[in-house]
Design an enzyme around this catalytic site. Structure first.
Site, short mmCIF file in Angstrom:
data_model
loop_
_atom_site.label_atom_id
_atom_site.label_comp_id
_atom_site.label_asym_id
_atom_site.label_seq_id
_atom_site.Cartn_x
_atom_site.Cartn_y
_atom_site.Cartn_z
N SER A 1 0.83 -1.20 0.00
CA SER A 1 0.00 0.00 0.00
C SER A 1 0.87 1.25 0.00
O SER A 1 2.03 1.23 0.44
CB SER A 1 -0.89 0.02 1.25
OG SER A 1 -1.51 1.29 1.45
N TYR B 1 -2.24 -1.00 10.30
CA TYR B 1 -2.35 -1.33 8.87
C TYR B 1 -1.09 -0.91 8.11
O TYR B 1 -0.52 -1.72 7.36
CB TYR B 1 -3.57 -0.63 8.29
CG TYR B 1 -3.77 -0.81 6.80
CD1 TYR B 1 -4.40 -1.94 6.30
CD2 TYR B 1 -3.35 0.17 5.90
CE1 TYR B 1 -4.61 -2.10 4.93
CE2 TYR B 1 -3.56 0.02 4.54
CZ TYR B 1 -4.19 -1.11 4.06
OH TYR B 1 -4.38 -1.26 2.70
#
Length: 285
Positions: free
Chosen positions: A177, A190
């Site tokens: 990401s 995350y």
């Protein structure tokens, strides 16, 4: 209401979220995508394949001629639609619901794949979850461990189960990401898992290069998937993607072709790399 609205405000109370309840619906394949049989005869396993990026990848792989194993947690309606879209491409699909962080589940999936087709050529580790919190103190130990189990432990378990059956020319593709490179103040756990995925990708690529197995990753920016309305507030969703240079969120269909490239022989000299698909943000990673 935010000044730069990109989407209608909306929220889903359950996770990982349902694509069927999103408006507008995400685009998982564009009308002008031209398949070229780049994965004909291949077998691919895709996690998080019920919706979002996973669905888009599965359908693109099917368009390119691959049989696809669809792994997902519990969004059965979305997963059945993905299966239908894959089978429309005149290829076959297997479907498994379960926890990819479970060693037993991963072994069962690989065994079923081998029993059905006798091979595995491509592994896409895509499943993930996120739980925004304003402060580190607000993140419970349970949440921290759960996020790591889903986002990175699962990659270890499934890759370990698949690896003995991969031959030279096989491809492993991990979803990291933009948060691994830029950070995110409300996605501490995350973002940490995504940093781990990037390092896992680079290290595993070096480890497996002598065996002819390539390992790469894709680092999406803000992509319109069920993860977004199921984890953020309506106002945050309304401005999702507005801060990118392109001032909009991306669609899963704009991400999936990168996975096709990394899965096929077009990328035969590419290993340990990350493709950034993020609407123009330069992260130099």
């Amino acid at each position: 209401m935010t000044e730069k609205q990109t989407l209608p405000p909306q929220h889903q109370d359950h996770r990982p979220g349902s694509e069927a309840q999103m408006h507008p619906q995400p685009v998982y394949i564009s009308d002008d995508y031209k398949a070229a049989g780049k994965l004909a005869g291949k077998v691919a396993i895709v996690t998080g394949a019920d919706s979002g990026i996973g669905r888009a990848v599965a359908v693109h792989f099917a368009k390119e001629g691959a049989n696809v194993v669809l792994l997902y947690l519990n969004e059965h309606e979305d997963a059945e639609l993905t299966r239908s879209e894959v089978e429309k491409c005149n290829v076959e699909a297997l479907i498994h619901a379960g926890d990819v962080a479970s060693e037993q589940f991963c072994r069962e999936v690989v065994a079923d794949t081998l029993n059905t087709w006798g091979r595995v050529d491509i592994l896409v580790n895509n499943a993930g979850e996120q739980h925004p919190q304003k402060n580190l103190e607000d993140i419970s130990e349970e949440q921290w461990e759960r996020t790591f189990r889903t986002n990175i432990f699962a990659m270890f378990q499934l890759t370990k189960a698949v690896l003995p059956h991969l031959q030279a020319g096989a491809s492993i593709i991990n979803t990291t990401s933009i948060t691994a490179y830029k950070g995110n103040p409300t996605l501490l756990d995350y973002s940490s898992t995504k940093g781990a995925i990037t390092s896992f990708t680079r290290s595993l690529a070096i480890n497996l290069a002598p065996r002819g197995i390539r390992v790469n990753a894709v680092a999406p920016g803000p992509i319109w998937t069920p993860l977004i309305p199921s984890t953020f507030s309506p106002d945050t969703v309304a401005s999702f993607g507005a801060s990118t240079p392109m001032q909009r969120p991306g669609q899963p269909a704009e991400v999936a072709p990168a996975y096709v490239y990394l899965a096929c022989s077009d990328s035969s000299y590419v290993a340990g790399q990350v493709i950034h698909i993020n609407g123009g943000s330069v992260v130099n990673g």
